[in-house]
Design a protein around this motif. Structure first.
Motif, PDB file in Angstrom:
ATOM      1  N   SER A 151       0.841  -1.201   0.000  1.00 41.50           N
ATOM      2  CA  SER A 151       0.000   0.000   0.000  1.00 41.50           C
ATOM      3  C   SER A 151       0.873   1.246   0.000  1.00 41.50           C
ATOM      4  CB  SER A 151      -0.917   0.007   1.227  1.00 41.50           C
ATOM      5  OG  SER A 151      -0.159   0.273   2.391  1.00 41.50           O
ATOM      6  N   LEU A 152       0.256   2.417  -0.038  1.00 48.27           N
ATOM      7  CA  LEU A 152       0.992   3.677  -0.005  1.00 48.27           C
ATOM      8  C   LEU A 152       1.682   3.907   1.331  1.00 48.27           C
ATOM      9  CD1 LEU A 152      -1.471   6.077  -1.833  1.00 48.27           C
ATOM     10  CD2 LEU A 152       0.704   5.230  -2.653  1.00 48.27           C
ATOM     11  N   LEU A 153       1.255   3.229   2.374  1.00 45.78           N
ATOM     12  CA  LEU A 153       1.830   3.408   3.690  1.00 45.78           C
ATOM     13  C   LEU A 153       3.102   2.595   3.894  1.00 45.78           C
ATOM     14  CD1 LEU A 153      -1.471   3.247   5.763  1.00 45.78           C
ATOM     15  CD2 LEU A 153      -0.266   5.272   4.947  1.00 45.78           C
ATOM     16  N   ASP A 156       8.519   0.026   1.750  1.00 45.15           N
ATOM     17  CA  ASP A 156       9.035  -0.650   0.561  1.00 45.15           C
ATOM     18  C   ASP A 156       8.469  -0.043  -0.714  1.00 45.15           C
ATOM     19  OD1 ASP A 156      10.626  -2.402   1.960  1.00 45.15           O
ATOM     20  OD2 ASP A 156       9.063  -3.930   2.117  1.00 45.15           O
ATOM     21  N   THR A 157       7.216   0.352  -0.684  1.00 48.77           N
ATOM     22  CA  THR A 157       6.601   0.966  -1.857  1.00 48.77           C
ATOM     23  C   THR A 157       7.310   2.257  -2.221  1.00 48.77           C
ATOM     24  OG1 THR A 157       4.471   0.022  -1.253  1.00 48.77           O
ATOM     25  CG2 THR A 157       4.434   1.840  -2.823  1.00 48.77           C
ATOM     26  N   TRP A 158       7.609   3.100  -1.232  1.00 44.65           N
ATOM     27  CA  TRP A 158       8.282   4.368  -1.477  1.00 44.65           C
ATOM     28  C   TRP A 158       9.725   4.139  -1.904  1.00 44.65           C
ATOM     29  CZ3 TRP A 158       5.539   8.437  -2.317  1.00 44.65           C
ATOM     30  CH2 TRP A 158       4.250   8.517  -1.789  1.00 44.65           C
ATOM     31  N   ALA A 164      13.055   3.525  -8.932  1.00 41.71           N
ATOM     32  CA  ALA A 164      12.585   3.608 -10.317  1.00 41.71           C
ATOM     33  C   ALA A 164      12.775   5.008 -10.877  1.00 41.71           C
ATOM     34  CB  ALA A 164      11.133   3.198 -10.400  1.00 41.71           C
ATOM     35  N   LEU A 165      12.538   6.051 -10.052  1.00 42.08           N
ATOM     36  CA  LEU A 165      12.729   7.435 -10.520  1.00 42.08           C
ATOM     37  C   LEU A 165      14.194   7.747 -10.745  1.00 42.08           C
ATOM     38  CD1 LEU A 165      10.078   9.301  -8.336  1.00 42.08           C
ATOM     39  CD2 LEU A 165      10.001   8.871 -10.787  1.00 42.08           C
ATOM     40  N   ARG A 166      15.079   7.230  -9.854  1.00 46.02           N
ATOM     41  CA  ARG A 166      16.510   7.440 -10.047  1.00 46.02           C
ATOM     42  C   ARG A 166      16.993   6.794 -11.335  1.00 46.02           C
ATOM     43  NH1 ARG A 166      17.734   5.296  -4.787  1.00 46.02           N
ATOM     44  NH2 ARG A 166      16.621   6.720  -3.464  1.00 46.02           N
ATOM     45  N   ARG A 167      16.503   5.615 -11.644  1.00 46.16           N
ATOM     46  CA  ARG A 167      16.936   4.913 -12.860  1.00 46.16           C
ATOM     47  C   ARG A 167      16.410   5.626 -14.114  1.00 46.16           C
ATOM     48  NH1 ARG A 167      15.048  -0.800 -11.106  1.00 46.16           N
ATOM     49  NH2 ARG A 167      16.340  -1.075  -9.297  1.00 46.16           N
ATOM     50  N   ALA A 168      15.281   6.295 -14.006  1.00 48.16           N
ATOM     51  CA  ALA A 168      14.666   6.934 -15.166  1.00 48.16           C
ATOM     52  C   ALA A 168      15.451   8.161 -15.617  1.00 48.16           C
ATOM     53  CB  ALA A 168      13.240   7.337 -14.841  1.00 48.16           C
TER      54      ALA A 168
END
Length: 169
Positions: A151-153, A156-158, A164-168
């Motif tokens: 979930s958003l909480l 691990d999700t964050w 993923a953003l760093r790799r992009a």
């Protein structure tokens, strides 16, 4: 005296409802197995396919007694055009289908996005352990999921989002 009439009305209403249910099941389950386990008359004739040729003419493939027939059907007559072979049922695969993980597919897509090189897809990750022993060992080493995992909480999700953003970039 009123309670006797009330009880009689309830019993008659209950009998009527049960009768309607009994008739409905007999009508709906015609040719199938009834809930009580008895077999109701099975269909002996099955229309496999039907194609209209005109306003009052069509052809049909009918299966009867383990054999298939190609029939020509008109308003006044039914003609057997040919006897067809019943196709064998396809064998179901015995091994599970292996699929690549989404994370690896995303990495492959990101690696080749900026380059003109063709996409190189790695071997798929096995979804199921090969043996029961391996499954038990994998289960024992896996951490217990928390109530917020996925979930958003969840931290691990964050963490995965940040990676993923760093790799992009």
């Amino acid at each position: 005296m009123d309670t006797v009439f009330l009880a009689l009305r309830v019993l008659v209403s209950l009998g009527a409802v049960l009768g309607v249910i009994w008739f409905a099941t007999r009508w709906i389950l015609n040719g199938k197995r009834s809930p009580l386990g008895r077999t109701v008359k099975a269909k002996q004739l099955t229309v496999v396919a039907k194609q209209g040729l005109g306003a009052k003419a069509s052809i049909a493939i009918v299966e009867a007694g383990g054999r298939r027939f190609l029939l020509g059907v008109t308003e006044h007559a039914v003609t057997v055009l040919d006897q067809l072979e019943v196709p064998a049922e396809p064998a179901l695969p015995t091994t599970p289908i292996r699929l690549p993980s989404f994370e690896r597919a995303l990495e492959d897509a990101q690696l080749t996005q900026g380059q003109g090189a063709p996409v190189v897809v790695r071997d798929p990750i096995p979804l199921m352990p090969a043996t029961r022993r391996a499954a038990r060992e994998a289960e024992a080493t896996r951490p217990a999921p928390s109530r917020v995992s996925g979930s958003l909480l969840s931290a691990d999700t964050w963490r995965q989002t940040a990676m993923a953003l760093r790799r992009a970039r």
